[in-house]
Motif scaffolding. Sequence first.
Motif, PDB file in Angstrom:
ATOM      1  N   ALA A 160       0.827  -1.205   0.000  1.00 32.96           N
ATOM      2  CA  ALA A 160       0.000   0.000   0.000  1.00 32.96           C
ATOM      3  C   ALA A 160       0.859   1.252   0.000  1.00 32.96           C
ATOM      4  N   ILE A 161       0.388   2.262  -0.717  1.00 34.63           N
ATOM      5  CA  ILE A 161       0.976   3.592  -0.651  1.00 34.63           C
ATOM      6  C   ILE A 161      -0.153   4.595  -0.435  1.00 34.63           C
ATOM      7  N   ASP A 162       0.163   5.707   0.201  1.00 35.77           N
ATOM      8  CA  ASP A 162      -0.798   6.802   0.270  1.00 35.77           C
ATOM      9  C   ASP A 162      -0.095   8.117  -0.019  1.00 35.77           C
ATOM     10  N   MET A 163      -0.883   9.129  -0.382  1.00 31.62           N
ATOM     11  CA  MET A 163      -0.344  10.447  -0.712  1.00 31.62           C
ATOM     12  C   MET A 163      -1.316  11.512  -0.211  1.00 31.62           C
ATOM     13  N   PRO A 164      -0.822  12.529   0.482  1.00 28.18           N
ATOM     14  CA  PRO A 164      -1.706  13.605   0.950  1.00 28.18           C
ATOM     15  C   PRO A 164      -2.403  14.312  -0.208  1.00 28.18           C
ATOM     16  N   TRP A 165      -3.567  14.807   0.096  1.00 29.08           N
ATOM     17  CA  TRP A 165      -4.408  15.510  -0.854  1.00 29.08           C
ATOM     18  C   TRP A 165      -3.638  16.637  -1.549  1.00 29.08           C
ATOM     19  N   ASP A 166      -2.930  17.458  -0.770  1.00 26.64           N
ATOM     20  CA  ASP A 166      -2.239  18.597  -1.361  1.00 26.64           C
ATOM     21  C   ASP A 166      -1.028  18.160  -2.191  1.00 26.64           C
ATOM     22  N   THR A 167      -0.348  17.086  -1.777  1.00 29.50           N
ATOM     23  CA  THR A 167       0.762  16.568  -2.583  1.00 29.50           C
ATOM     24  C   THR A 167       0.246  16.034  -3.908  1.00 29.50           C
ATOM     25  N   MET A 168      -0.924  15.425  -3.877  1.00 23.48           N
ATOM     26  CA  MET A 168      -1.495  14.855  -5.096  1.00 23.48           C
ATOM     27  C   MET A 168      -1.814  15.938  -6.119  1.00 23.48           C
ATOM     28  N   GLU A 169      -2.088  17.161  -5.654  1.00 21.46           N
ATOM     29  CA  GLU A 169      -2.456  18.251  -6.556  1.00 21.46           C
ATOM     30  C   GLU A 169      -1.315  19.233  -6.792  1.00 21.46           C
ATOM     31  N   GLU A 170      -0.244  19.128  -6.023  1.00 15.12           N
ATOM     32  CA  GLU A 170       0.894  20.029  -6.179  1.00 15.12           C
ATOM     33  C   GLU A 170       1.624  19.722  -7.483  1.00 15.12           C
ATOM     34  N   GLU A 171       2.064  20.759  -8.183  1.00 20.54           N
ATOM     35  CA  GLU A 171       2.732  20.589  -9.467  1.00 20.54           C
ATOM     36  C   GLU A 171       4.192  21.023  -9.353  1.00 20.54           C
ATOM     37  N   VAL A 172       5.115  20.113  -9.652  1.00 18.85           N
ATOM     38  CA  VAL A 172       6.551  20.397  -9.580  1.00 18.85           C
ATOM     39  C   VAL A 172       7.248  19.685 -10.735  1.00 18.85           C
ATOM     40  N   ASP A 173       8.541  19.962 -10.886  1.00 17.46           N
ATOM     41  CA  ASP A 173       9.347  19.242 -11.872  1.00 17.46           C
ATOM     42  C   ASP A 173       9.708  17.867 -11.323  1.00 17.46           C
ATOM     43  N   VAL A 174       9.473  16.845 -12.117  1.00 18.96           N
ATOM     44  CA  VAL A 174       9.702  15.457 -11.683  1.00 18.96           C
ATOM     45  C   VAL A 174      10.542  14.734 -12.725  1.00 18.96           C
ATOM     46  N   THR A 175      11.495  13.979 -12.252  1.00 14.01           N
ATOM     47  CA  THR A 175      12.295  13.136 -13.134  1.00 14.01           C
ATOM     48  C   THR A 175      11.762  11.712 -13.096  1.00 14.01           C
ATOM     49  N   LEU A 176      11.316  11.239 -14.235  1.00 16.21           N
ATOM     50  CA  LEU A 176      10.876   9.846 -14.347  1.00 16.21           C
ATOM     51  C   LEU A 176      12.085   9.015 -14.764  1.00 16.21           C
ATOM     52  N   THR A 177      12.725   8.450 -13.782  1.00 13.39           N
ATOM     53  CA  THR A 177      13.937   7.681 -14.054  1.00 13.39           C
ATOM     54  C   THR A 177      13.600   6.427 -14.860  1.00 13.39           C
ATOM     55  N   ALA A 178      14.582   5.937 -15.553  1.00 17.20           N
ATOM     56  CA  ALA A 178      14.405   4.718 -16.344  1.00 17.20           C
ATOM     57  C   ALA A 178      13.996   3.566 -15.433  1.00 17.20           C
ATOM     58  N   VAL A 179      12.978   2.835 -15.845  1.00 15.64           N
ATOM     59  CA  VAL A 179      12.487   1.711 -15.058  1.00 15.64           C
ATOM     60  C   VAL A 179      13.106   0.436 -15.604  1.00 15.64           C
ATOM     61  N   GLY A 180      14.095  -0.067 -14.898  1.00 13.26           N
ATOM     62  CA  GLY A 180      14.709  -1.313 -15.301  1.00 13.26           C
ATOM     63  C   GLY A 180      13.850  -2.493 -14.881  1.00 13.26           C
ATOM     64  N   PRO A 181      14.105  -3.660 -15.412  1.00 12.80           N
ATOM     65  CA  PRO A 181      13.324  -4.845 -15.029  1.00 12.80           C
ATOM     66  C   PRO A 181      13.578  -5.216 -13.569  1.00 12.80           C
ATOM     67  N   HIS A 182      12.539  -5.663 -12.907  1.00 20.05           N
ATOM     68  CA  HIS A 182      12.706  -6.171 -11.550  1.00 20.05           C
ATOM     69  C   HIS A 182      13.389  -7.535 -11.629  1.00 20.05           C
ATOM     70  N   PRO A 183      14.199  -7.882 -10.636  1.00 23.91           N
ATOM     71  CA  PRO A 183      14.887  -9.180 -10.667  1.00 23.91           C
ATOM     72  C   PRO A 183      13.905 -10.337 -10.813  1.00 23.91           C
ATOM     73  N   ALA A 184      14.265 -11.297 -11.625  1.00 23.91           N
ATOM     74  CA  ALA A 184      13.415 -12.481 -11.788  1.00 23.91           C
ATOM     75  C   ALA A 184      13.345 -13.254 -10.480  1.00 23.91           C
ATOM     76  N   ARG A 185      12.219 -13.887 -10.249  1.00 23.27           N
ATOM     77  CA  ARG A 185      12.082 -14.703  -9.037  1.00 23.27           C
ATOM     78  C   ARG A 185      13.052 -15.868  -9.120  1.00 23.27           C
ATOM     79  N   ALA A 186      13.829 -16.034  -8.085  1.00 25.47           N
ATOM     80  CA  ALA A 186      14.926 -16.998  -8.112  1.00 25.47           C
ATOM     81  C   ALA A 186      14.501 -18.365  -7.607  1.00 25.47           C
ATOM     82  N   ALA A 187      15.189 -19.375  -8.077  1.00 25.88           N
ATOM     83  CA  ALA A 187      15.023 -20.731  -7.555  1.00 25.88           C
ATOM     84  C   ALA A 187      15.727 -20.836  -6.208  1.00 25.88           C
TER      85      ALA A 187
END
Length: 543
Positions: A160-187
């Motif tokens: 679960a994640i939550d975010m305050p009402w004002d943070t959800m509506e606040e507008e700022v510069d955001v860096t969307l970093t590259a999303v690499g693959p999550h590690p595969a489930r290991a044996a």
Amino acid sequence: MARMTGGEAIVKALAREGVKVAFGLPGVQLYGIVTAFRDEPIRFITVRHEGSSTYMADGYARAGGGIGVAVAVPGPGLLNAAAGLNTAYSASSPVLMIAGQIPRHQIGKKLGVLHELDNQLDAIAGSTKWRQSIMQVADAPRIVHEAFGQLRSGRPRPVAIDMPWDTMEEEVDVTLTAVGPHPARAAAPAADIDRAAEALLRAQRVAIYVGGGVNLSGAHAALAAAAEHLQAGVVETAEGKGAISDASDLSLGAGLFPKSPLRRYLDAADVVLAVGSRCVLAMFQPDQQVIQIDADADEIGRNHKKTSGLVGDAKATLEALLERLRAGGKPRASQKAEREKIREEVAGFMTQEPNSSILRSLRQGIPQDATVIAGMTQIGYFSRPFFPVYHPRTYITSSYSGNLGFEYPTALGAKVANPNRPVVMIAGDGGFLYYAQEMATAVQQGINVVAVVFNDNAYGNVARDLDEHWGGKFAAELHNPDFVRLAEAYGAVGRRAKEPAEVGKLIADAIQMDRPVLIEVPVGRMARPVFFSPLKTLPRYQH
């Protein structure tokens, strides 16, 4: 770097993680995130009760749609959604709960602002494996990515994640970093797999016991190949149904009740290979050696002392174990005749009426590849040991959470995950009315589930037990609507069975309509299932 609101940062991060669908109920603390869904290729399905959001997300995930996402306002919205989280937690289902929150400067001050719930993420701690608040817009991409890392590693329980009402509506510069693959489930570690293989190859008689972890990890092919090599019959839990097709003689089904032949079969094994199950209901013999494959190290040996563990993903671990078994020896001589005899013996217990006739009718009317949501009702209970399942992820229960009412919204989520696969829900009248209003969602969104409602005008299991063991009927009889007219009022199709065993034909017809359909099946009181433990009656309540 781009300028965006907190809500946009969350939704863009979801899209980058591959999310295609989210279920939720919009509210004032969610405007920032709800409006962001309009600009991303994510389908937002509006529910009629927050509780449905998590049930739908769970059904979506367990039917194979991927990670389920639910959205709710803070406080009462999150609490309404908590029951579905608890079901997902019990079934190890990967669900992401996103909640709004009151403004940052008001958190923890107990001012009594709208929807305030102090320490709200703590309120769902028992139904989530990880929780995090996002207080700053710029942190959203990183925290969402961490949430998905939690969902895709170890045991896949809700986060679960939550975010305050004002943070959800606040507008700022955001860096969307590259999303690499999550590690595969290991044996599991190679050394542990080697030891397990040696023990299995030395064993005179091996049995396999599987739970929902096989379905979650997609370990079906490896399981069938390992069972074939060892000539070991596969005993399933209710959540494990479909792990191996009931069309195969290797499948012994899920009928492990006290007098079942499966009890005898399991007890006779000197080594039991347990895969993706807590084993709490297995009741292995004290001297039996159990080899337990589980993604959660805490589950190893929790319910049986003489256990050696293989901590790892069920699919990856079984594939490695199978390779080691094949290298260590030839396949064992066929034990098919013994397994077929046991299957016949188990089927011989299916004589209780009208349950047996109804279940046969259901199986005849429901396509083999359809998804069935088996509810907390008499026929749902009866289906656990006796309803054949032929494909993975096509039989869904509420696991040990046992939620009444989970059935219909869970079925809607499963249908969204596989829109071309028939989905049939089995519920009682009491349970169905928890979320009957979601027929409006089904009609509005074109989610064509067939809902089968067995109507005895009571919380039937409770009414029978109170009447027969606690001195008489009390508090469990119900006044119900006309279910056919109720369905029609929502714009769905309503049908009523003339007799219970007609239900299969009605289902077959309903599936061809490709519309939301409700089939009411009037029934009387049903006897306690033969495989339930008997209830004791206090002397003063004996008739």
